[in-house]
Write a protein that holds these residues in place. Structure first.
Motif, mmCIF file in Angstrom:
data_model
loop_
_atom_site.group_PDB
_atom_site.id
_atom_site.type_symbol
_atom_site.label_atom_id
_atom_site.label_comp_id
_atom_site.label_asym_id
_atom_site.label_seq_id
_atom_site.Cartn_x
_atom_site.Cartn_y
_atom_site.Cartn_z
ATOM 1 N N ASP A 164 23.195 26.250 -80.306
ATOM 2 C CA ASP A 164 23.391 25.451 -79.110
ATOM 3 C C ASP A 164 24.952 24.966 -78.965
ATOM 4 O OD1 ASP A 164 23.943 22.629 -77.581
ATOM 5 O OD2 ASP A 164 22.155 21.766 -78.619
ATOM 6 N N ASN A 166 26.681 23.295 -77.231
ATOM 7 C CA ASN A 166 27.218 21.957 -77.301
ATOM 8 C C ASN A 166 27.165 21.244 -78.759
ATOM 9 O OD1 ASN A 166 28.983 19.822 -75.945
ATOM 10 N ND2 ASN A 166 27.165 18.809 -75.279
ATOM 11 N N ARG A 167 27.019 22.102 -79.530
ATOM 12 C CA ARG A 167 26.953 21.872 -81.065
ATOM 13 C C ARG A 167 27.874 22.620 -81.849
ATOM 14 N NH1 ARG A 167 25.249 18.167 -78.626
ATOM 15 N NH2 ARG A 167 23.483 16.940 -78.899
ATOM 16 N N ASN A 194 31.441 17.123 -68.306
ATOM 17 C CA ASN A 194 30.839 17.817 -69.010
ATOM 18 C C ASN A 194 29.366 17.582 -68.681
ATOM 19 O OD1 ASN A 194 29.509 19.175 -71.271
ATOM 20 N ND2 ASN A 194 29.759 17.606 -72.789
ATOM 21 N N HIS A 196 25.566 18.057 -67.618
ATOM 22 C CA HIS A 196 24.307 18.505 -68.054
ATOM 23 C C HIS A 196 22.848 18.008 -67.502
ATOM 24 C CE1 HIS A 196 25.645 19.833 -72.287
ATOM 25 N NE2 HIS A 196 26.832 19.233 -71.734
ATOM 26 N N PRO A 218 31.916 9.673 -74.003
ATOM 27 C CA PRO A 218 31.927 10.044 -75.316
ATOM 28 C C PRO A 218 32.762 9.404 -76.477
ATOM 29 C CG PRO A 218 31.581 12.195 -73.975
ATOM 30 C CD PRO A 218 32.040 11.182 -73.106
ATOM 31 N N GLU A 260 29.436 12.720 -82.139
ATOM 32 C CA GLU A 260 28.700 13.919 -82.361
ATOM 33 C C GLU A 260 30.073 14.817 -82.561
ATOM 34 O OE1 GLU A 260 27.748 16.577 -83.787
ATOM 35 O OE2 GLU A 260 25.397 15.927 -83.056
ATOM 36 N N ARG A 262 30.349 17.707 -83.239
ATOM 37 C CA ARG A 262 29.971 18.987 -82.857
ATOM 38 C C ARG A 262 30.032 19.572 -81.372
ATOM 39 N NH1 ARG A 262 24.482 20.245 -85.744
ATOM 40 N NH2 ARG A 262 23.880 18.531 -84.651
ATOM 41 N N GLY A 263 30.202 18.258 -80.552
ATOM 42 C CA GLY A 263 30.028 18.259 -79.270
ATOM 43 C C GLY A 263 31.202 18.427 -78.414
ATOM 44 N N ASP A 266 32.968 14.863 -77.077
ATOM 45 C CA ASP A 266 33.528 13.933 -78.260
ATOM 46 C C ASP A 266 34.878 14.748 -78.642
ATOM 47 O OD1 ASP A 266 30.444 13.775 -78.156
ATOM 48 O OD2 ASP A 266 30.762 12.359 -79.607
#
Ligand SMILES: [Zn+2]
Length: 498
Positions: A164, A166-167, A194, A196, A218, A260, A262-263, A266
Motif C-alpha cells: 500500500d 500510502n503506508r 492527497n 483518494h 492529517p 498514521e 506511514r501515510g 501525515d
C-alpha cells in the motif's frame, strides 16, 4: 481632547468594522460561486475520460495535448514497478507551490479524472479568464496524476509489489513512494492535496446521507495537535466544505484523524506542507462517479483559488472540527420488516444487503455479488435503496427449466414476465449452465437444486421475492438488486450463475 477621543473611538471602530465586513462581502477576488465555472463544467470535462477505470495509457495523449499547447511542463520522474512512466506535470509560474497527487491507490480514480478537467479549465479562454489567470500568476501547480499506474491497470488498491503506497511514506520500499517523496523534497510545496476514494458505504455521522466527500487535515503526531501548518489545511477544508454544501447538502464528512506515521498526508504535514486529504465516496445513482468527479474539480479549484487569493486565511479552524465524522450507517439495500419463514420459525425483521465487487478488466466493468450482511433491528441503518416490507412476506424464488438455446433467445420482456410470476432462476435441461456474473439479464442461472428454495438468511446470496400474503409478487431481489415489479424493468448490472 479627551471628549473628542471618547466620541471618535466608537465611530472609528464602527468604521473599521464595517470596512472589514464589506471587504469580506466584496473581496478583490470574487469567490468561485460568483463565476460560471460550475455551469460551464461540460466545456472543461475531458471527453476522452468517460469511465472510472482510467488507465495509464489513457493519460498519455492528454498529457501530450497540454504540453504542446504550452499549459504544462512535463517530466518523467521515474517508473512504476512494472515500468510505467510516472509524470510530474507543472502549470503556472507563481511563487506558491502546490502539490496534488492522485490514485496512489489504483482503484481510486475520481480525482485523476478531475485533474484532467482542471487542465482543460486552465487551458480554456472564456469569461473565467480572471480566475484562471490568478491561479497561473500566484501558484506553481505540481501534479502527479496516477501515482500507482500498475494498480490502476488491474483496478486494485496496492502496487505491483502488493504494498500500500500510502503506508510506505516511512520505509519507502516502493519506487512509486520514493518518487512522490522525492518530488515533495525537491520542490518543498507550501500545500499538498492527497486525493483518494473511500468506501461508498461511509455515511455522514450516523445519518442516512452518504459521505460523498470526506476531508481530513492529517495529524502530524499521535496527540493530534494543531499547529499553523495543520490549521491552514483545516481552513482550506472549511472553505471547500462551504463550497460543496450548496450542491451536496449534509453529504460532507470528516475522515478519522488517528495519526498514521506511514501515510503521506501525515508525513508531509510533519514536514511543514499543509496537506489536505480528499476522499471521494458515494452518491446515489453515480456508479461511474462522474458527478463526484465534477464536485472534485470544483472543490479543488475553489481551494486553489483561495490559496492564490489568501481567502482561506479568513476561515475558522473550529468549523473544521464541526464537520461530522465519517460513520458506517449505510448499506446498499435495506429491506425493512419483512416476514421470513424458516422451517418452523416465522418472524418479521430487517435485512441489510451489500455488494462485493470483482473486476472485469478487459471490459472495464465491475461485477457485483450481493450478500445479506445484517439481519435484525436496522432502525439506525439506511440503504441507498430501501423497501418498507411490513405488509409483505419473503418467498424463495422459483426455478424454471429450459434449454440453453431457449435461454439465449429469451427477451428481457420474457424475463420480466417470469420475475413477476416469482421465478428467479433458470435451469438448463440439456447441459450445465455457466457460473459467475451474467450481463443483460434479470434471472439467475442455477445448476444445483436446493439454492432456490432457501429463505433469506445471514451471509447468504440475496435472491427472494417480496409479496403480500396470498398476493402477487411486488418486488424481486435478484443478486441483491431490488426490482420493483410494478415499474418499468431494466436489466440489472449483473445477475449470477450458481
Ligand atoms: Zn486511498
Amino acid at each position: 481632547m479627551m471628549r473628542i477621543k471618547l466620541l471618535a473611538t466608537p465611530a472609528i471602530i464602527i468604521l473599521l468594522f464595517s470596512l472589514g465586513f464589506s471587504l469580506r462581502r466584496h473581496p478583490a477576488h470574487p469567490p468561485i460561486e460568483n463565476t460560471s465555472i460550475w455551469q460551464n463544467y461540460e466545456q472543461y470535462k475531458e471527453p476522452a475520460i468517460q469511465h472510472r477505470m482510467v488507465k495509464h495509457a489513457d493519460m498519455q495523449p492528454l498529457i501530450t495535448k497540454h504540453v504542446s499547447s504550452g499549459l504544462l511542463r512535463s517530466s518523467v520522474i521515474g517508473s512504476s514497478v512494472q515500468g510505467r512512466d510516472i509524470h510530474h506535470l507543472i502549470a503556472g509560474k507563481g511563487k506558491i507551490k502546490v502539490l496534488l497527487w492522485s490514485q496512489m491507490h489504483g482503484d481510486e480514480s475520481t480525482a485523476t479524472m478531475a485533474i484532467f478537467d482542471i487542465f482543460n479549465f486552465l487551458a480554456a479562454k472564456d469569461d473565467n479568464d480572471r480566475f484562471r489567470q490568478l491561479l497561473k500568476e500566484k501558484l506553481e501547480l505540481h501534479f502527479i496524476p496516477m501515482v500507482n499506474p500498475d494498480g490502476a491497470e488491474v483496478w486494485k488498491r496496492r502496487n505491483a509489489m502488493d504494498i500500500d503506497i500510502n503506508r510506505d511514506a516511512r520505509s519507502l520500499t516502493t519506487p512509486e513512494a520514493r518518487l512522490l517523496m522525492k518530488v515533495a523534497d525537491d520542490i518543498k510545496p507550501r500545500f499538498g492535496f492527497n486525493l483518494h476514494d473511500q468506501n461508498i458505504l461511509y455515511s455522514v455521522g450516523s445519518s442516512a446521507k452518504p459521505a460523498t466527500i470526506s476531508f481530513l487535515a492529517p495529524a502530524y503526531n499521535h496527540t493530534r495537535e494543531m499547529n499553523e501548518v495543520r490549521q491552514d489545511a483545516a481552513r482550506l477544508i472549511v472553505l471547500m466544505n462551504h463550497t460543496l454544501q450548496k450542491f451536496i447538502p449534509d453529504q460532507v464528512a470528516k475522515y478519522s484523524d488517528a495519526h498514521e506515521p506511514r501515510g503521506f498526508g501525515d508525513t508531509f504535514q510533519k514536514k511543514g506542507i499543509s496537506t489536505v486529504l480528499i476522499e471521494s465516496g458515494g452518491y446515489r445513482g453515480d456508479t461511474q462517479k462522474q458527478y463526484i468527479r465534477k464536485l472534485n474539480f470544483y472543490a479543488l479549484l475553489s481551494a486553489l483559488y483561495a490559496i492564490a487569493s489568501n481567502a482561506y486565511e479568513n476561515e475558522k479552524v473550529e468549523e473544521y472540527f464541526a464537520i461530522p465524522d465519517n460513520g458506517r450507517s449505510l448499506f446498499n439495500l435495506v429491506i425493512r420488516n419483512a416476514e421470513i419463514s424458516n422451517e418452523n420459525l416465522r418472524y418479521r425483521t430487517s435485512l441489510g444487503i451489500n455488494y462485493s465487487t470483482s473486476v472485469n478488466i478487459s471490459e472495464r466493468r465491475l461485477n457485483y455479488r450481493g450478500v445479506i450482511e445484517e439481519l435484525g433491528d436496522m432502525q439506525n441503518n439506511y440503504g441507498y435503496d430501501e423497501v418498507e416490507a411490513s405488509s409483505l412476506v419473503s418467498l424463495p424464488g422459483k426455478i424454471i427449466t429450459m434449454t440453453k438455446a431457449e435461454w439465449e433467445k429469451l427477451s428481457l420482456e420474457s424475463e420480466a414476465q417470469l420475475l413477476k410470476q416469482g421465478y428467479l432462476y433458470i435451469r438448463f435441461s440439456d447441459q450445465r449452465s455457466p457460473t459467475g456474473p451474467l450481463q443483460n439479464r434479470l434471472l439467475n442461472l442455477i445448476n444445483g437444486a436446493s439454492t432456490g428454495a432457501r429463505p433469506p438468511g445471514l451471509y447468504q446470496y440475496p435472491n427472494f421475492i417480496l409479496a403480500p400474503p396470498e398476493g402477487r409478487p411486488k418486488y424481486a431481489v435478484v443478486n441483491g438488486f431490488l426490482v420493483d415489479l410494478s415499474k418499468e424493468i431494466r436489466p440489472l448490472p449483473n445477475t449470477y450463475g450458481y
